[in-house]
Design a protein around this motif. Structure first.
Motif, PDB file in Angstrom:
ATOM      1  N   ARG A  75       4.483  99.258 -23.320  1.00  0.00           N
ATOM      2  CA  ARG A  75       3.955 100.173 -22.138  1.00  0.00           C
ATOM      3  C   ARG A  75       5.022 101.139 -22.264  1.00  0.00           C
ATOM      4  O   ARG A  75       4.426 102.341 -21.983  1.00  0.00           O
ATOM      5  CB  ARG A  75       4.089  99.374 -20.776  1.00  0.00           C
ATOM      6  CG  ARG A  75       4.143 100.433 -19.592  1.00  0.00           C
ATOM      7  CD  ARG A  75       4.283  99.688 -18.432  1.00  0.00           C
ATOM      8  NE  ARG A  75       4.520 100.462 -17.153  1.00  0.00           N
ATOM      9  CZ  ARG A  75       4.510 100.480 -15.836  1.00  0.00           C
ATOM     10  NH1 ARG A  75       4.100  98.951 -15.469  1.00  0.00           N
ATOM     11  NH2 ARG A  75       4.913 101.105 -14.872  1.00  0.00           N
ATOM     12  N   TYR A  78       4.300 104.743 -23.955  1.00  0.00           N
ATOM     13  CA  TYR A  78       3.198 105.589 -23.507  1.00  0.00           C
ATOM     14  C   TYR A  78       3.726 106.558 -22.503  1.00  0.00           C
ATOM     15  O   TYR A  78       2.932 107.169 -21.475  1.00  0.00           O
ATOM     16  CB  TYR A  78       1.910 104.892 -23.058  1.00  0.00           C
ATOM     17  CG  TYR A  78       1.472 104.086 -24.238  1.00  0.00           C
ATOM     18  CD1 TYR A  78       0.376 104.933 -25.089  1.00  0.00           C
ATOM     19  CD2 TYR A  78       1.528 102.830 -24.603  1.00  0.00           C
ATOM     20  CE1 TYR A  78      -0.126 104.213 -26.071  1.00  0.00           C
ATOM     21  CE2 TYR A  78       0.871 102.195 -25.488  1.00  0.00           C
ATOM     22  CZ  TYR A  78       0.000 102.840 -26.418  1.00  0.00           C
ATOM     23  OH  TYR A  78      -0.539 102.276 -27.456  1.00  0.00           O
ATOM     24  N   ASP A 148      -8.445  95.827 -16.194  1.00  0.00           N
ATOM     25  CA  ASP A 148      -7.729  95.345 -17.067  1.00  0.00           C
ATOM     26  C   ASP A 148      -7.886  93.667 -17.387  1.00  0.00           C
ATOM     27  O   ASP A 148      -7.466  93.440 -18.564  1.00  0.00           O
ATOM     28  CB  ASP A 148      -6.512  95.214 -16.413  1.00  0.00           C
ATOM     29  CG  ASP A 148      -5.133  94.671 -17.011  1.00  0.00           C
ATOM     30  OD1 ASP A 148      -4.792  95.387 -18.166  1.00  0.00           O
ATOM     31  OD2 ASP A 148      -4.427  93.685 -16.843  1.00  0.00           O
ATOM     32  N   ALA A 189      -1.720  98.587 -22.075  1.00  0.00           N
ATOM     33  CA  ALA A 189      -0.273  99.295 -22.233  1.00  0.00           C
ATOM     34  C   ALA A 189      -0.335 100.531 -21.752  1.00  0.00           C
ATOM     35  O   ALA A 189       0.452 101.095 -20.808  1.00  0.00           O
ATOM     36  CB  ALA A 189       0.465  98.996 -23.315  1.00  0.00           C
ATOM     37  N   TYR A 190      -1.356 101.336 -22.439  1.00  0.00           N
ATOM     38  CA  TYR A 190      -1.454 102.567 -22.116  1.00  0.00           C
ATOM     39  C   TYR A 190      -1.631 102.967 -20.683  1.00  0.00           C
ATOM     40  O   TYR A 190      -1.502 103.883 -19.988  1.00  0.00           O
ATOM     41  CB  TYR A 190      -2.624 103.438 -23.074  1.00  0.00           C
ATOM     42  CG  TYR A 190      -3.184 104.734 -22.313  1.00  0.00           C
ATOM     43  CD1 TYR A 190      -2.512 105.843 -22.683  1.00  0.00           C
ATOM     44  CD2 TYR A 190      -4.424 104.755 -21.732  1.00  0.00           C
ATOM     45  CE1 TYR A 190      -3.325 106.954 -22.370  1.00  0.00           C
ATOM     46  CE2 TYR A 190      -5.040 105.919 -21.406  1.00  0.00           C
ATOM     47  CZ  TYR A 190      -4.186 106.965 -21.756  1.00  0.00           C
ATOM     48  OH  TYR A 190      -4.775 108.202 -21.084  1.00  0.00           O
ATOM     49  N   ALA A 192      -1.565 100.700 -18.242  1.00  0.00           N
ATOM     50  CA  ALA A 192      -0.288 100.395 -17.319  1.00  0.00           C
ATOM     51  C   ALA A 192       0.729 101.609 -16.876  1.00  0.00           C
ATOM     52  O   ALA A 192       0.979 101.912 -16.027  1.00  0.00           O
ATOM     53  CB  ALA A 192       0.199  99.158 -17.858  1.00  0.00           C
ATOM     54  N   GLN A 193       0.981 102.185 -18.240  1.00  0.00           N
ATOM     55  CA  GLN A 193       1.981 103.278 -17.984  1.00  0.00           C
ATOM     56  C   GLN A 193       1.239 104.511 -17.233  1.00  0.00           C
ATOM     57  O   GLN A 193       1.941 105.129 -16.400  1.00  0.00           O
ATOM     58  CB  GLN A 193       2.313 103.774 -19.337  1.00  0.00           C
ATOM     59  CG  GLN A 193       3.454 104.935 -19.412  1.00  0.00           C
ATOM     60  CD  GLN A 193       4.785 104.534 -18.602  1.00  0.00           C
ATOM     61  OE1 GLN A 193       5.138 103.192 -18.697  1.00  0.00           O
ATOM     62  NE2 GLN A 193       5.209 105.420 -17.975  1.00  0.00           N
TER      63      GLN A 193
END
Length: 282
Positions: A75, A78, A148, A189-190, A192-193
């Motif tokens: 994460r 990003y 997600d 991950a993208y 989430a950030q």
């Protein structure tokens, strides 16, 4: 026209960033930056590259985690500063000192950030369905609740199925191709950030030194409200509402959008390169 394909490297962490170039290198450059879960291929598929290359060199890039660019799964990879460094690396790799920046959705959010940290690299800024901030729940609002979990259990096929369930219609071929090119772990991950919400403070928007055109659909209520607010704050910004369009429909059909973009870009040409100290001005 066959694009020139190349790769830049982020100097902070070495992530490779894929980019294409179409049009003569001696022309002014338009940099196209796509939104979440998409790729640089959308600009060609929706007609923007063909329209812009009549007058400009067009450079388009794949965001990290997307398309042909590197896809780290952490994460922290990003963070906004890392992604902005990707944009600068592409401009450097393409030999572009200053470009017209055109971004859609998250690509527009990057444009707000770039205008704060490196405004000298932008001749003009076009935001399409963009915002200078993000609020919790925005990703689910843009795509669908449970995105997600769909990525975790069904990969990109699960994500596409969830999107089709949300919209009630099949994904168009251009968007499907962009979705399928992604790595679900990198995309998680993208997202989430992105959901963490790194934005541009309103105080910085008041000092935004780049001419800006902000476009948003009348049915894209959150982005339209944010674009209105940004237009109030930014000293050289103009808002254009796109009647009847929601977030996903912002770019198509392209003709009315390009009818706003092309004269705006033409009115703000790339500034001449300053003379080298110690040498006479030309």
């Amino acid at each position: 026209m066959i694009p020139f394909r190349a790769e830049a490297t982020n100097p902070q962490d070495g992530v490779p960033i894929a980019w294409d170039s179409v049009g003569a290198t001696g022309r002014e450059t338009v940099l196209l930056v796509h939104g979440s879960a998409l790729s640089k291929a959308i600009w060609r598929g929706m007609g923007y590259v063909a329209a812009l290359t009549e007058q400009y060199r067009v450079v388009s890039m794949d965001l990290r985690g997307h398309g042909r660019s590197g896809k780290p799964h952490d994460r922290a990879d990003y963070r906004l500063d890392r992604v902005l460094a990707d944009v600068l690396a592409v401009l450097d790799s393409a030999g572009v000192r200053q470009a017209h920046y055109l971004g859609y959705s998250f690509g527009a959010r990057l444009g707000f950030g770039l205008g704060s940290v490196a405004p000298e690299r932008m001749a003009s800024f076009v935001s399409l369905a963009g915002s200078y901030r993000i609020t919790p729940g925005s990703i689910a609002e843009l795509f669908f609740p449970g995105y997600d979990a769909a990525l975790a259990s069904g990969g990109m096929d699960g994500f596409i199925a969830g999107w089709e369930g949300r919209t009630g219609r099949p994904v168009d071929p251009v968007t499907r191709m962009a979705f399928k090119a992604n790595d679900p772990l990198a995309l998680r991950a993208y997202f989430a950030q992105t959901e963490a919400g790194e934005g541009v403070p309103e105080a910085e928007l008041r000092e935004f030194p780049v001419p800006a055109l902000l476009l948003a659909g009348t049915r894209d209520t959150r982005r339209l409200a944010d674009s209105r607010r940004a237009a109030e704050l930014m000293p050289q910004a103009r808002l254009v509402e796109l009647p009847g369009r929601n977030h996903g429909d912002t770019l198509v059909p392209a003709a009315p959008v390009l009818a706003e973009i092309l004269p705006f870009i033409a009115a703000h040409p790339v500034r001449p390169e300053p003379p080298t100290p110690g040498l006479p001005a030309p």
